[in-house]
Design a protein around this motif. Sequence first.
Motif, PDB file in Angstrom:
ATOM      1  N   LEU A  33      39.367  40.132  36.761  1.00  0.00           N
ATOM      2  CA  LEU A  33      39.577  40.875  38.099  1.00  0.00           C
ATOM      3  C   LEU A  33      39.641  42.352  37.962  1.00  0.00           C
ATOM      4  CD1 LEU A  33      42.508  39.003  39.673  1.00  0.00           C
ATOM      5  CD2 LEU A  33      40.241  38.952  40.395  1.00  0.00           C
ATOM      6  N   VAL A 283      38.247  35.259  40.694  1.00  0.00           N
ATOM      7  CA  VAL A 283      37.315  36.372  40.899  1.00  0.00           C
ATOM      8  C   VAL A 283      36.695  36.205  42.134  1.00  0.00           C
ATOM      9  CG1 VAL A 283      35.139  37.378  40.220  1.00  0.00           C
ATOM     10  CG2 VAL A 283      36.886  36.842  38.576  1.00  0.00           C
ATOM     11  N   ALA A 286      38.836  37.056  44.993  1.00  0.00           N
ATOM     12  CA  ALA A 286      39.020  38.626  45.368  1.00  0.00           C
ATOM     13  C   ALA A 286      37.628  38.777  46.245  1.00  0.00           C
ATOM     14  CB  ALA A 286      38.715  39.445  43.953  1.00  0.00           C
TER      15      ALA A 286
END
Length: 294
Positions: A33, A283, A286
């Motif tokens: 991240l 990921v 996000a």
Amino acid sequence: MSTPRYPLVLVPGLLGFVRVLGYPYWYGIVTALRNHGARVFPVLVSAVHSTEVRGEQLLQRIAELREQTGAAKVHLLGHSQGALTARYAAAKKPEWVASVTSVAGPNHGSEMADYLDRRFAAGSWQERCVSALMGVVARGLGWFESGYQGPRLPIDVAAAHRSLTSEGVAAFNAQYPQGLPDTWGGQGAAEVDGVRYYSWAGVITPGVTDRGIRRFEAMSLMCRICARYGFQRETGQCDGLVGRNSSHLGTVFGDSFTFDHLSIVNQPLGLVGKGDDPVRLFVEHAQRLHDAGL
């Protein structure tokens, strides 16, 4: 990847930690991240305690992070009991929280916790032995924690267990229903009090979840044993500790990824078999938060 507007706060589950002797709970996830530009903060709450106590501790961490980063809000991503902990914080201080994401969260209780209730009666020598072992492990995690510099956090094995049973979570849900589905196996409200709610979970998939080294790895084996003996309502539809329908909260992005309860957070050592990629899910989420303007 475009990064979320608000910091990501990662909340661990039962027997959780930030780093033990340098080894991370969120193996490879924080690094991935951050490599994509996100602000990420794994936090520590009591390894073994009630959801409410852990939730109050989390509120303290959020207050500190808001001051440290200048961010008005944070995103809470909780694994296992960490999902309930995040839900508590969001219910108490929705103005501090942009979103709650449940990763294999027992949002309707854990059948495994119910099984232990049936198998080890309160006050029995078996129950005392299990509680003592949990206490020893929790204290050991505290002694070797290297990612947290605050005061020693309290431990209460009985309170933790009550918080994870179907009965205990039902009582919790009566007070904090935000994001819960109205029907078993459905999706919950996508947004409540300005907080977005999301979830995903895994299911032990024979021939995939237990493929290769995972067939003999201790954590995977433990989850497979729990799935076989501890589940009645969601037999064959669980990750070893949490059932797929029990995990539902808010917008459900998947409840049958090929993970057990620990490989969903890339444990141990990223040895997650040949199925889905847990790091990729974080990921992608996000990016999803960014696309939602969060």
